[in-house]
Design a protein around this motif. Structure first.
Motif, PDB file in Angstrom:
ATOM      1  N   ASN A  76     -57.243 104.303  98.159  1.00 57.78           N
ATOM      2  CA  ASN A  76     -58.421 105.149  97.881  1.00 57.78           C
ATOM      3  C   ASN A  76     -59.577 104.882  98.847  1.00 57.78           C
ATOM      4  N   SER A  78     -60.274 102.086 100.431  1.00 59.24           N
ATOM      5  CA  SER A  78     -60.827 100.731 100.383  1.00 59.24           C
ATOM      6  C   SER A  78     -60.484  99.938 101.632  1.00 59.24           C
ATOM      7  N   THR A 246     -72.944 103.312  80.941  1.00 61.16           N
ATOM      8  CA  THR A 246     -71.949 104.314  81.346  1.00 61.16           C
ATOM      9  C   THR A 246     -72.576 105.695  81.507  1.00 61.16           C
ATOM     10  N   ASP A 375     -69.510  99.359  87.956  1.00 67.30           N
ATOM     11  CA  ASP A 375     -68.895 100.627  88.310  1.00 67.30           C
ATOM     12  C   ASP A 375     -69.957 101.714  88.217  1.00 67.30           C
ATOM     13  N   ASP A 383     -67.008 110.851  84.442  1.00 65.75           N
ATOM     14  CA  ASP A 383     -66.676 110.222  85.717  1.00 65.75           C
ATOM     15  C   ASP A 383     -67.683 110.645  86.782  1.00 65.75           C
ATOM     16  N   GLU A 483     -61.267  95.727  94.654  1.00 63.73           N
ATOM     17  CA  GLU A 483     -60.909  96.480  93.446  1.00 63.73           C
ATOM     18  C   GLU A 483     -62.012  97.449  93.042  1.00 63.73           C
ATOM     19  N   TRP A 484     -63.280  97.072  93.285  1.00 69.40           N
ATOM     20  CA  TRP A 484     -64.392  98.001  93.028  1.00 69.40           C
ATOM     21  C   TRP A 484     -64.273  99.216  93.946  1.00 69.40           C
ATOM     22  N   GLN A 486     -61.632 100.406  95.277  1.00 69.79           N
ATOM     23  CA  GLN A 486     -60.470 101.213  94.893  1.00 69.79           C
ATOM     24  C   GLN A 486     -60.749 102.038  93.638  1.00 69.79           C
ATOM     25  N   ARG A 487     -61.454 101.450  92.681  1.00 65.13           N
ATOM     26  CA  ARG A 487     -61.811 102.223  91.471  1.00 65.13           C
ATOM     27  C   ARG A 487     -62.774 103.349  91.810  1.00 65.13           C
ATOM     28  N   MET A 488     -63.786 103.042  92.617  1.00 64.94           N
ATOM     29  CA  MET A 488     -64.766 104.063  92.970  1.00 64.94           C
ATOM     30  C   MET A 488     -64.174 105.068  93.963  1.00 64.94           C
ATOM     31  N   ALA A 490     -61.348 106.298  93.811  1.00 60.49           N
ATOM     32  CA  ALA A 490     -60.613 107.302  93.042  1.00 60.49           C
ATOM     33  C   ALA A 490     -61.501 108.481  92.650  1.00 60.49           C
TER      34      ALA A 490
END
Length: 563
Positions: A76, A78, A246, A375, A383, A483-484, A486-488, A490
């Motif tokens: 994604n 990263s 959130t 996040d 999202d 990992e941050w 990769q999550r973001m 997405a």
């Protein structure tokens, strides 16, 4: 890896932020996307871009490196990640024989700090490893653009000149096209296979290296996943029982809960950069990225409802008194680190490199300190929609008067500096000579005093491997960072001009000069949203609408990168 990275600060403007982060970026082996307002074309004026079929003829073949396998592969957009300790005995060799033939090569590059002596052990060691006599002409990074302009306007141009994207202003883009060599004959297609580490640089980073219809730049790759992270004091959050927000409403409620001005604690610094992400505003890190097709019309970021909503929410935070007073006074930069460590504020958005640098700063004197990245949330609790950053932003160029021998020796330099993490060449480039410049204990390399003098931002500016995050001293941070991303990643989209190197016509250069000041005035309550709306209206009539037509023509001719 971030050896001796200078920490970026929460500076009041994108350009000063990016410049202050440059050393950290360079040291992270691919670093971060940086401001690059100008670029290339096939036209004599240097306006426009080169992409599609024309670019494919120019681009180097991509051959993935199998010398070292990362612990966390890229995903994604990263960086790749390494979370294991460093073992010098198992370092790989990515350049089995010297490619350099002994040419003398002068390189002009920005430098932050005091340049070392020219005959230092690091420069000698690198030159011996490469087989080239590199002579550095280090220039003050803070005034580099002026020096760059003067040198490129003269007839005395060094063999290699490093140009950060944020310095590509005024006549510099045109000078890049007229003064620097086409590297295509040496690197396009399968030719790049002579330089395996350069062949492993991602194609999108090479795409960014096309200026004036030719492959002229040697790139510093960067992740296209977001680089701006809402950083926070996880240790205090855990102690106080605060929960990660959130939505923007939840953030406001949390910020009010945290803030106690009498106790000298505020929730955050200026959150504008996070607001852009939460509200889905097109990227502001580079002018072309701010344009995107919306319902069949090409729209600039400041024309969107999301832009005004993000400003309004950021303004409300100031209005509620939850923002540290330094932000209101524009004093973010010098005091962000110590005051964050002291707990005067608990959240601030900044470059991902600060995740590691703040951790390293506090590791000894404040062992309970823990910084982590939130996040990004969608403003309404859904999202987020985040827009991709450019996959390269610092470039090295070769003088077009250079002989083939010099050009090939420059590529020999780049092939070493682009060696991947976990190789002998990477350690030499980023740390210097073992014993002299660094020592390794329990798998963690540490610079010596001499290393902190000699091994600074020099060779890392020539070319870099695919964006890499590795912190043997704090492997959990490297894991958290990747990992941050990769999550973001997405939730990240590519806007219409992503990956293109674009030069706007000079008549539009100053069109947006006052925009950031207006943003800050609105956010800090000195101006109203209606004042910004009037500014946007003036922007359209002063050239914004004509600039839109210009960009639309590029889109019609080249197609879009949006997905």
């Amino acid at each position: 890896m971030t050896p001796n990275a200078s920490s970026a600060s929460s500076a009041p403007s994108r350009r000063s932020f990016l410049a202050s982060s440059a050393v950290a970026a360079a040291a992270v082996a691919g670093g971060m996307p940086l401001l690059a307002a100008c670029g290339d074309s096939g036209s004599g004026s240097g306006e426009g871009t080169t992409s599609g079929k024309d670019a494919k003829k120019i681009l180097p073949a991509y051959v993935a490196s199998n010398v070292v396998v990362p612990d966390i592969p890229a995903k994604n957009g990263s960086a790749i990640g390494f979370t294991s300790k460093l073992d010098l005995a198992t370092l790989k060799t990515s350049v089995p024989k010297k490619l350099g033939k002994g040419s003398k090569v002068t390189i002009m590059s920005p430098f932050w700090g005091s340049p070392p002596k020219s005959d230092n052990a690091y420069y000698k060691g690198m030159n011996d490893l490469i087989g080239v006599d590199v002579v550095w002409q280090n220039q003050d990074g803070n005034t580099y653009e002026q020096k760059l302009g003067a040198v490129l306007a003269s007839s005395d141009v060094p063999d290699v000149v490093v140009v950060p994207g944020w310095n590509m202003n005024g006549k510099i883009p045109t000078a890049i096209i007229s003064k620097f060599a086409d590297l295509g004959p040496y690197l396009s297609g399968d030719a790049v296979k002579d330089y395996p580490n350069l062949a492993a640089i991602p194609t999108e980073s090479w795409q960014r290296s096309i200026f004036g219809g030719k492959l002229r730049g040697l790139p510093m790759p960067a992740p296209w996943a977001p680089s701006i992270v809402p950083l926070y004091r996880q240790d205090i959050f855990d102690k106080e029982g605060y929960e990660i927000p959130t939505s923007c409403d939840e953030f406001m409620a949390l910020a009010k809960d945290i803030t106690n001005a009498k106790a000298k604690r505020w929730a955050c610094l200026d959150m504008k950069w996070t607001a852009w992400q939460a509200f889905g505003v097109f990227s502001g890190s580079e002018k072309p990225l701010g344009w995107n097709m919306v319902d069949g019309k090409l729209v600039y970021r400041i024309e969107t409802e999301e832009y005004l909503e993000a400003l309004e929410w950021s303004r409300k935070l100031f209005e509620a008194g939850v923002v540290h007073p330094d932000s209101k006074m524009g004093k973010n930069a010098p005091d962000a680190g110590p005051k964050f460590a002291a707990g005067e504020f608990l959240i601030y958005p900044n470059n991902i490199s600060q995740w590691w640098s703040r951790t390293a700063e506090q590791a000894v004197q404040n062992p309970d300190f823990k910084i982590w990245g939130m996040d990004v949330w969608g403003h309404d609790g859904g999202d987020p929609t985040i827009y991709a950053e450019q996959p390269a932003g610092i470039f090295a160029f070769v003088n077009k008067k250079a002989s083939e021998a010099v050009i090939r020796d420059v590529l020999a330099v780049a092939n070493v500096t682009a060696a991947p993490y976990g190789t002998k060449e990477y350690m030499m480039t980023n740390y210097g000579v073992e014993g002299t410049h660094y020592t390794v204990k329990d798998g963690v390399p540490t610079k010596t005093d001499q290393g902190n003098i000699d091994v600074m931002n020099a060779y890392v500016m020539v070319a870099s491997p695919a964006a890499t995050l590795a912190h043997p001293d704090f492997p959990e941070v490297a894991k958290g960072q990747v990992e941050w991303q990769q999550r973001m990643g997405a939730f990240t989209k590519k806007s219409s001009f992503w990956g293109m190197q674009i030069t706007e016509p000079s008549r539009y250069t100053n069109l947006s000069n006052d925009m950031e000041q207006m943003e800050d005035d609105v956010v800090r309550g000195r101006k109203k949203i209606s004042d910004m709306q009037q500014w946007i209206s003036d922007w359209k009539s002063k050239g914004g609408d004509k600039l839109r037509d210009w960009y639309k023509q590029i889109l019609d001719e080249n197609g879009s990168a949006a997905n």
